[in-house]
Motif scaffolding. Sequence first.
Motif, PDB file in Angstrom:
ATOM      1  N   ASN A 102      15.791   6.014  15.882  1.00  0.00           N
ATOM      2  CA  ASN A 102      16.169   5.265  14.687  1.00  0.00           C
ATOM      3  C   ASN A 102      14.934   5.155  13.803  1.00  0.00           C
ATOM      4  OD1 ASN A 102      16.868   3.351  12.750  1.00  0.00           O
ATOM      5  ND2 ASN A 102      18.229   2.279  14.163  1.00  0.00           N
ATOM      6  N   LYS A 103      14.887   5.983  12.758  1.00  0.00           N
ATOM      7  CA  LYS A 103      13.694   6.043  11.911  1.00  0.00           C
ATOM      8  C   LYS A 103      13.433   4.741  11.157  1.00  0.00           C
ATOM      9  CE  LYS A 103      16.133   8.079   8.080  1.00  0.00           C
ATOM     10  NZ  LYS A 103      16.564   9.253   7.435  1.00  0.00           N
ATOM     11  N   ASP A 104      14.457   3.887  11.014  1.00  0.00           N
ATOM     12  CA  ASP A 104      14.271   2.618  10.300  1.00  0.00           C
ATOM     13  C   ASP A 104      13.355   1.657  11.046  1.00  0.00           C
ATOM     14  OD1 ASP A 104      15.935   3.526   8.292  1.00  0.00           O
ATOM     15  OD2 ASP A 104      17.716   2.565   9.134  1.00  0.00           O
ATOM     16  N   TYR A 105      13.209   1.832  12.354  1.00  0.00           N
ATOM     17  CA  TYR A 105      12.383   0.928  13.153  1.00  0.00           C
ATOM     18  C   TYR A 105      11.057   1.547  13.578  1.00  0.00           C
ATOM     19  CZ  TYR A 105      16.714  -1.765  13.562  1.00  0.00           C
ATOM     20  OH  TYR A 105      17.847  -2.480  13.304  1.00  0.00           O
ATOM     21  N   CYS A 106      10.882   2.839  13.354  1.00  0.00           N
ATOM     22  CA  CYS A 106       9.696   3.554  13.823  1.00  0.00           C
ATOM     23  C   CYS A 106       8.475   3.193  12.980  1.00  0.00           C
ATOM     24  CB  CYS A 106       9.944   5.060  13.753  1.00  0.00           C
ATOM     25  SG  CYS A 106       8.601   6.045  14.429  1.00  0.00           S
ATOM     26  N   ILE A 107       7.353   2.952  13.657  1.00  0.00           N
ATOM     27  CA  ILE A 107       6.089   2.657  12.979  1.00  0.00           C
ATOM     28  C   ILE A 107       5.115   3.834  13.099  1.00  0.00           C
ATOM     29  CG2 ILE A 107       6.321   0.150  13.174  1.00  0.00           C
ATOM     30  CD1 ILE A 107       4.371   0.297  15.596  1.00  0.00           C
ATOM     31  N   ASP A 108       5.591   4.961  13.587  1.00  0.00           N
ATOM     32  CA  ASP A 108       4.785   6.178  13.746  1.00  0.00           C
ATOM     33  C   ASP A 108       3.501   5.947  14.537  1.00  0.00           C
ATOM     34  OD1 ASP A 108       6.494   8.049  12.386  1.00  0.00           O
ATOM     35  OD2 ASP A 108       5.947   7.036  10.522  1.00  0.00           O
ATOM     36  N   CYS A 109       3.619   5.189  15.612  1.00  0.00           N
ATOM     37  CA  CYS A 109       2.462   4.919  16.470  1.00  0.00           C
ATOM     38  C   CYS A 109       2.104   6.131  17.326  1.00  0.00           C
ATOM     39  CB  CYS A 109       2.727   3.716  17.370  1.00  0.00           C
ATOM     40  SG  CYS A 109       4.025   4.000  18.591  1.00  0.00           S
ATOM     41  N   GLN A 110       3.048   7.045  17.522  1.00  0.00           N
ATOM     42  CA  GLN A 110       2.871   8.272  18.294  1.00  0.00           C
ATOM     43  C   GLN A 110       2.806   8.056  19.803  1.00  0.00           C
ATOM     44  OE1 GLN A 110       2.492  11.682  16.500  1.00  0.00           O
ATOM     45  NE2 GLN A 110       3.801  10.189  15.493  1.00  0.00           N
ATOM     46  N   PHE A 111       3.106   6.857  20.299  1.00  0.00           N
ATOM     47  CA  PHE A 111       3.102   6.630  21.749  1.00  0.00           C
ATOM     48  C   PHE A 111       4.104   7.563  22.430  1.00  0.00           C
ATOM     49  CE2 PHE A 111       1.592   1.906  21.819  1.00  0.00           C
ATOM     50  CZ  PHE A 111       0.387   2.287  21.274  1.00  0.00           C
ATOM     51  N   CYS A 112       5.298   7.724  21.845  1.00  0.00           N
ATOM     52  CA  CYS A 112       6.311   8.587  22.454  1.00  0.00           C
ATOM     53  C   CYS A 112       5.815  10.025  22.550  1.00  0.00           C
ATOM     54  CB  CYS A 112       7.623   8.509  21.678  1.00  0.00           C
ATOM     55  SG  CYS A 112       7.480   8.910  19.918  1.00  0.00           S
ATOM     56  N   TRP A 113       5.143  10.488  21.528  1.00  0.00           N
ATOM     57  CA  TRP A 113       4.617  11.853  21.500  1.00  0.00           C
ATOM     58  C   TRP A 113       3.535  12.029  22.564  1.00  0.00           C
ATOM     59  CZ3 TRP A 113      -0.206  13.968  20.287  1.00  0.00           C
ATOM     60  CH2 TRP A 113      -0.223  15.347  20.056  1.00  0.00           C
ATOM     61  N   VAL A 114       2.647  11.050  22.678  1.00  0.00           N
ATOM     62  CA  VAL A 114       1.548  11.121  23.642  1.00  0.00           C
ATOM     63  C   VAL A 114       2.064  11.131  25.082  1.00  0.00           C
ATOM     64  CG1 VAL A 114      -0.432   9.847  24.584  1.00  0.00           C
ATOM     65  CG2 VAL A 114      -0.174  10.099  22.108  1.00  0.00           C
ATOM     66  N   TYR A 115       3.035  10.267  25.379  1.00  0.00           N
ATOM     67  CA  TYR A 115       3.470  10.083  26.768  1.00  0.00           C
ATOM     68  C   TYR A 115       4.598  11.007  27.222  1.00  0.00           C
ATOM     69  CZ  TYR A 115       0.469   6.046  27.256  1.00  0.00           C
ATOM     70  OH  TYR A 115      -0.629   5.238  27.336  1.00  0.00           O
ATOM     71  N   CYS A 116       5.281  11.682  26.316  1.00  0.00           N
ATOM     72  CA  CYS A 116       6.390  12.562  26.716  1.00  0.00           C
ATOM     73  C   CYS A 116       5.877  13.679  27.623  1.00  0.00           C
ATOM     74  CB  CYS A 116       7.066  13.168  25.493  1.00  0.00           C
ATOM     75  SG  CYS A 116       8.393  14.314  25.946  1.00  0.00           S
ATOM     76  N   PRO A 117       6.386  13.761  28.864  1.00  0.00           N
ATOM     77  CA  PRO A 117       5.891  14.788  29.788  1.00  0.00           C
ATOM     78  C   PRO A 117       6.396  16.192  29.466  1.00  0.00           C
ATOM     79  CG  PRO A 117       7.637  13.536  30.824  1.00  0.00           C
ATOM     80  CD  PRO A 117       7.361  12.872  29.500  1.00  0.00           C
TER      81      PRO A 117
END
Length: 138
Positions: free
Chosen positions: A56-71
């Motif tokens: 949900n792009k309306d809530y995303c703050i673009d912190c990139q945690f998901c990108w960093v941790y995705c295995p």
Amino acid sequence: MEKKGWDEFEIGAMLRTFDGAVRDIATTLPENRPYSQSSSFTASVADWRIEKPLFNKDYCIDCQFCWVYCPDMSIIARDKKMIGIDFDHCKGCGICVEVCPTNPKSLLMFPEQKDEESALAEWPKKEKKDQAEEPKED
């Protein structure tokens, strides 16, 4: 030549990620990289999932945690902004949801068959912060 399954390789076999020499891989977008046939990037693992993360792009703050941790490198980001999920490689582990710091989260897990529009309609709403009551004068 018939492709081997993951369990048919000899112990110690080396599987190359790319065909031939690759220069400047860091600046080459993933979709333009010459992945070899033995690379996990050429095979879809989408059928492993029973749940999938939706964004949900309306809530995303673009912190990139998901990108960093995705295995599985399934988070698609450009210029440090989340733009989507690579569902061919996402196995549905939910790590991206766990590390998302927003409230409500900008990534949530939904059943595999759920369409994005229905999921967005079910998304939790942002909670409004209660403003502290002004102290009462006696």
